[in-house]
Motif scaffolding. Structure first.
Motif, PDB file in Angstrom:
ATOM      1  N   UNK A   9     -12.415   5.808   5.574  1.00 40.39           N
ATOM      2  CA  UNK A   9     -13.186   5.770   6.808  1.00 40.39           C
ATOM      3  C   UNK A   9     -12.694   6.909   7.700  1.00 40.39           C
ATOM      4  N   UNK A  10     -13.608   7.842   8.005  1.00 41.38           N
ATOM      5  CA  UNK A  10     -13.300   8.985   8.858  1.00 41.38           C
ATOM      6  C   UNK A  10     -13.881   8.739  10.243  1.00 41.38           C
ATOM      7  N   UNK A  11     -13.218   9.283  11.255  1.00 37.90           N
ATOM      8  CA  UNK A  11     -13.759   9.188  12.611  1.00 37.90           C
ATOM      9  C   UNK A  11     -14.941  10.152  12.723  1.00 37.90           C
ATOM     10  N   UNK A  12     -16.141   9.617  12.958  1.00 37.32           N
ATOM     11  CA  UNK A  12     -17.358  10.430  12.997  1.00 37.32           C
ATOM     12  C   UNK A  12     -17.722  10.841  14.415  1.00 37.32           C
ATOM     13  N   UNK A  13     -17.410   9.999  15.388  1.00 29.32           N
ATOM     14  CA  UNK A  13     -17.741  10.296  16.780  1.00 29.32           C
ATOM     15  C   UNK A  13     -16.809   9.511  17.690  1.00 29.32           C
ATOM     16  N   UNK A  14     -16.662   9.992  18.893  1.00 30.15           N
ATOM     17  CA  UNK A  14     -15.802   9.301  19.851  1.00 30.15           C
ATOM     18  C   UNK A  14     -16.632   8.233  20.555  1.00 30.15           C
ATOM     19  N   UNK A  15     -16.257   6.977  20.407  1.00 33.45           N
ATOM     20  CA  UNK A  15     -17.098   5.911  20.949  1.00 33.45           C
ATOM     21  C   UNK A  15     -17.069   5.846  22.467  1.00 33.45           C
ATOM     22  N   UNK A  16     -18.173   5.408  23.018  1.00 32.16           N
ATOM     23  CA  UNK A  16     -18.251   5.047  24.436  1.00 32.16           C
ATOM     24  C   UNK A  16     -18.398   3.531  24.464  1.00 32.16           C
ATOM     25  N   UNK A  17     -17.405   2.850  25.011  1.00 28.96           N
ATOM     26  CA  UNK A  17     -17.392   1.394  24.907  1.00 28.96           C
ATOM     27  C   UNK A  17     -16.831   0.972  23.564  1.00 28.96           C
ATOM     28  N   UNK A  18     -17.325  -0.148  23.054  1.00 27.55           N
ATOM     29  CA  UNK A  18     -16.828  -0.676  21.788  1.00 27.55           C
ATOM     30  C   UNK A  18     -17.167   0.253  20.625  1.00 27.55           C
ATOM     31  N   UNK A  19     -16.228   0.465  19.698  1.00 27.46           N
ATOM     32  CA  UNK A  19     -16.575   1.195  18.482  1.00 27.46           C
ATOM     33  C   UNK A  19     -17.487   0.332  17.610  1.00 27.46           C
TER      34      UNK A  19
END
Length: 335
Positions: A9-19
């Motif tokens: 699992x790669x980080x695809x985007x920086x979440x806003x609020x809950x991932x």
């Protein structure tokens, strides 16, 4: 032989609020062979921690953020299956930043060996891992509780809180836990030996504090921040100590973090508030592990793990931390 597949699992985007699942990219790659100074680890269990939410933010912190396209950072335990490193041999079990994947390949920076014959592997992610180290040093070094004092712990049925409360009891303190739901509060008192519990989901926290802490709060171990932190600040005793270990209620805010409105109670009670990052105490981990191991072996300390199976469930399982659904240390079994 065909190289095994490594699910990642790669980080695809920086979440806003809950991932969410969309926060991550799921990929499968062939596993390579270790080069000089590297090891290959088959991951067995991964630690899911509130701190992972902070690692997703592109902001200055005590550790660099996970980069977009990088394997999501996670501590874990696993077995070395190939090695080109002089300190690690095939068959060794290790604890380190393995990442949310089946296999870790790379330099074992900060890794250390663990013994599955002495304790089950998940325990090295809870009481005998960073969770236990955090509880131990935050309470004893930052909070410095004295026998007879009242210690209040938020997130008390969680990974760090449940261990910190038991340590406070071992040091002769009166311990009150704040947790969500009757089952968790019953667990704190009946299983862990807490003196009192406040169910924040079904009663006013300030009313519960007045009932359970009539002489005030000497040490507050904060894992949640927000309204509960504010409530406890109204009940501080003279020379109280507030430990800022975490603020899980604030990690997914879409707006600014809510700071403590009642901080002037620190002033009028000559109290102090101090943050704690566990890696500050890394040179002393062996000291803590020895004492914690003795408590566990003698039955004086209990560790509860909430183990969920399946690497594929990672995005949804991580969210259990933020809903309060987990009961004890949340661990993902890699299978």
């Amino acid at each position: 032989m065909t190289a095994p597949l490594n699910r990642q699992f790669l980080l695809a985007q920086r979440p806003v609020g809950l991932p969410s699942r969309e926060t991550f990219s799921y990929v499968e790659n062939s596993v390579g062979e270790p080069g000089a100074g590297q090891i290959l680890v088959k991951n067995a269990y991964l630690s899911l921690d509130p701190a992972m939410r902070g690692w997703m933010n592109d902001a200055k912190s005590y550790i660099p953020p996970v980069g977009i396209g990088e394997v999501m950072r996670a501590l874990g335990v696993g077995e070395v299956i190939a090695s080109q490193h002089p300190d690690f041999a095939v068959g060794d079990h290790v604890n380190g930043a393995l990442g949310v994947q089946d296999y870790f390949l790379g330099e074992p920076k900060g890794f250390y060996k663990v013994d599955p014959k002495r304790a089950p592997l998940p325990l090295y992610l809870s009481a005998l891992g960073m969770t236990g180290m955090t509880a131990y040093f935050a309470l004893l070094d930052v909070g410095a509780p004295k026998a007879g004092e009242t210690v209040v712990i938020s997130g008390a049925a969680g990974a760090v809180g449940s261990v910190a409360g038991q340590i406070a009891k071992l040091k002769g303190c009166r311990v009150v836990g704040i947790a969500g739901g009757a089952d968790k509060c019953k667990f704190l008192i009946d299983e862990l030996g807490f003196d009192g519990a406040i169910d924040y989901k079904n009663e006013e926290v300030i009313a519960g504090l007045k009932r359970e802490c009539p002489k005030g709060v000497d040490v507050y171990f904060d894992n949640v921040g927000g309204d509960i932190l504010d409530a406890v600040l109204t009940r501080l005793a003279f020379k109280a100590r507030v430990i800022i270990c975490g603020a899980i209620s604030q990690y997914n805010n879409k707006e600014n973090v809510k700071g403590p409105a009642n901080y002037l109670n620190l002033l009028v009670n000559s109290a102090r508030m101090e943050g704690m990052v566990v890696m500050t105490y890394a040179p002393r981990f062996a000291e803590a592990a020895a004492e914690m191991g003795g408590w566990l072996a003698s039955g004086k300390l209990k560790s509860k793990e909430d183990i969920v199976s399946g690497l594929q469930t990672f995005p949804e399982t991580l969210l259990k931390l933020f809903s309060g659904e987990n009961f004890g240390k949340l661990v993902l079994k890699v299978d």
